[in-house]
Design a protein around this motif. Structure first.
Motif, PDB file in Angstrom:
ATOM      1  N   CYS A  99      24.245  29.560 -22.212  1.00 41.93           N
ATOM      2  CA  CYS A  99      24.917  30.983 -21.736  1.00 41.93           C
ATOM      3  C   CYS A  99      26.159  31.353 -22.600  1.00 41.93           C
ATOM      4  CB  CYS A  99      24.855  31.152 -20.220  1.00 41.93           C
ATOM      5  SG  CYS A  99      23.441  31.031 -19.337  1.00 41.93           S
ATOM      6  N   LEU A 100      27.004  30.270 -22.853  1.00 42.23           N
ATOM      7  CA  LEU A 100      28.181  30.304 -23.500  1.00 42.23           C
ATOM      8  C   LEU A 100      27.992  30.835 -24.987  1.00 42.23           C
ATOM      9  CD1 LEU A 100      31.055  30.029 -23.439  1.00 42.23           C
ATOM     10  CD2 LEU A 100      30.804  27.406 -23.996  1.00 42.23           C
ATOM     11  N   PHE A 101      26.952  30.198 -25.524  1.00 44.79           N
ATOM     12  CA  PHE A 101      26.658  30.291 -27.142  1.00 44.79           C
ATOM     13  C   PHE A 101      26.090  31.747 -27.026  1.00 44.79           C
ATOM     14  CE2 PHE A 101      26.888  25.725 -27.596  1.00 44.79           C
ATOM     15  CZ  PHE A 101      27.849  25.825 -28.712  1.00 44.79           C
ATOM     16  N   ALA A 102      25.265  32.196 -25.998  1.00 42.42           N
ATOM     17  CA  ALA A 102      24.711  33.654 -26.228  1.00 42.42           C
ATOM     18  C   ALA A 102      25.799  34.596 -26.113  1.00 42.42           C
ATOM     19  CB  ALA A 102      23.610  33.800 -24.918  1.00 42.42           C
ATOM     20  N   ALA A 103      26.652  34.515 -25.481  1.00 37.13           N
ATOM     21  CA  ALA A 103      27.763  35.390 -24.883  1.00 37.13           C
ATOM     22  C   ALA A 103      28.597  35.266 -26.213  1.00 37.13           C
ATOM     23  CB  ALA A 103      28.586  35.053 -23.842  1.00 37.13           C
ATOM     24  N   ALA A 104      28.889  34.121 -27.033  1.00 40.24           N
ATOM     25  CA  ALA A 104      29.654  33.968 -28.109  1.00 40.24           C
ATOM     26  C   ALA A 104      28.818  34.606 -29.451  1.00 40.24           C
ATOM     27  CB  ALA A 104      30.044  32.704 -28.411  1.00 40.24           C
ATOM     28  N   SER A 105      27.741  34.796 -29.461  1.00 40.61           N
ATOM     29  CA  SER A 105      26.919  35.243 -30.420  1.00 40.61           C
ATOM     30  C   SER A 105      26.974  36.955 -30.265  1.00 40.61           C
ATOM     31  CB  SER A 105      25.329  34.921 -30.412  1.00 40.61           C
ATOM     32  OG  SER A 105      24.514  35.308 -29.333  1.00 40.61           O
ATOM     33  N   LEU A 106      27.424  37.239 -29.442  1.00 45.89           N
ATOM     34  CA  LEU A 106      27.600  38.916 -29.267  1.00 45.89           C
ATOM     35  C   LEU A 106      28.732  39.222 -29.772  1.00 45.89           C
ATOM     36  CD1 LEU A 106      26.058  39.670 -25.839  1.00 45.89           C
ATOM     37  CD2 LEU A 106      24.794  40.034 -28.129  1.00 45.89           C
ATOM     38  N   VAL A 107      29.819  38.552 -29.901  1.00 48.15           N
ATOM     39  CA  VAL A 107      31.078  39.079 -30.257  1.00 48.15           C
ATOM     40  C   VAL A 107      31.314  39.375 -31.708  1.00 48.15           C
ATOM     41  CG1 VAL A 107      33.515  37.988 -30.496  1.00 48.15           C
ATOM     42  CG2 VAL A 107      32.279  37.476 -28.662  1.00 48.15           C
ATOM     43  N   PRO A 108      30.565  38.535 -32.819  1.00 48.41           N
ATOM     44  CA  PRO A 108      30.561  39.042 -34.119  1.00 48.41           C
ATOM     45  C   PRO A 108      29.641  40.483 -34.319  1.00 48.41           C
ATOM     46  CG  PRO A 108      29.940  37.020 -34.006  1.00 48.41           C
ATOM     47  CD  PRO A 108      30.128  37.300 -32.663  1.00 48.41           C
ATOM     48  N   VAL A 109      28.573  40.779 -33.437  1.00 53.35           N
ATOM     49  CA  VAL A 109      28.022  41.824 -33.605  1.00 53.35           C
ATOM     50  C   VAL A 109      28.936  43.171 -33.076  1.00 53.35           C
ATOM     51  CG1 VAL A 109      26.183  43.412 -32.374  1.00 53.35           C
ATOM     52  CG2 VAL A 109      25.734  40.796 -33.201  1.00 53.35           C
ATOM     53  N   ILE A 110      29.752  42.934 -32.101  1.00 49.52           N
ATOM     54  CA  ILE A 110      30.741  43.803 -31.732  1.00 49.52           C
ATOM     55  C   ILE A 110      31.747  43.952 -32.823  1.00 49.52           C
ATOM     56  CG2 ILE A 110      32.845  44.181 -30.112  1.00 49.52           C
ATOM     57  CD1 ILE A 110      31.163  42.753 -27.859  1.00 49.52           C
ATOM     58  N   ALA A 111      31.976  42.922 -33.387  1.00 48.93           N
ATOM     59  CA  ALA A 111      32.932  42.922 -34.838  1.00 48.93           C
ATOM     60  C   ALA A 111      32.446  44.096 -35.848  1.00 48.93           C
ATOM     61  CB  ALA A 111      33.570  41.653 -35.444  1.00 48.93           C
ATOM     62  N   VAL A 112      31.050  43.821 -36.165  1.00 51.33           N
ATOM     63  CA  VAL A 112      30.274  44.677 -37.159  1.00 51.33           C
ATOM     64  C   VAL A 112      30.556  46.190 -36.567  1.00 51.33           C
ATOM     65  CG1 VAL A 112      28.252  45.092 -38.146  1.00 51.33           C
ATOM     66  CG2 VAL A 112      29.126  42.861 -38.081  1.00 51.33           C
ATOM     67  N   VAL A 113      30.464  46.454 -35.537  1.00 52.57           N
ATOM     68  CA  VAL A 113      30.284  47.743 -34.757  1.00 52.57           C
ATOM     69  C   VAL A 113      31.663  48.345 -34.944  1.00 52.57           C
ATOM     70  CG1 VAL A 113      30.062  49.221 -32.745  1.00 52.57           C
ATOM     71  CG2 VAL A 113      28.245  47.522 -33.393  1.00 52.57           C
TER      72      VAL A 113
END
Length: 111
Positions: A36-50
């Motif tokens: 769960c921790l890594f799944a949440a962390a994998s969303l942060v770079p996607v937010i940065a791209v947006v």
């Protein structure tokens, strides 16, 4: 988007992919909380791209047609330049005029 922005987005997406892969491995072989921790962390770079894409779009929209915006000081200077008499008046600090200048004031010989 410029070259550094595209490079940054590529690094963000590569990081997100690596974290998604780690999420998959943790879900198969590790504790559920780590997945769960890594799944949440994998969303942060996607937010940065947006965010980078949005910043680029805002900068492009703000640039618009490249017309300089004049400040109040620029307007005052423009009015003063338009109201100027002649070249000799400018070079003599307002004490003398050209012969053809309509604002020419005859100089008296009185001292």
């Amino acid at each position: 988007m410029n070259r550094s922005g595209r490079l940054l987005c590529a690094l963000y997406l590569a990081t997100s992919g690596g974290l998604a892969w780690t999420t998959l491995l943790e879900s198969l072989h590790g504790p559920a909380w780590a997945a769960c921790l890594f799944a949440a962390a994998s969303l942060v770079p996607v937010i940065a791209v947006v965010r980078e894409t949005l910043i680029h779009e805002l900068r492009t929209a703000a640039a618009g047609p490249r017309r300089p915006v004049r400040s109040a000081a620029d307007e005052i200077v423009r009015e003063e330049l338009d109201a100027a008499c002649c070249e000799r008046w400018w070079t003599s600090l307002g004490t003398d005029h050209d012969m053809a200048c309509p604002h020419r004031i005859p100089r008296s010989s009185a001292a």
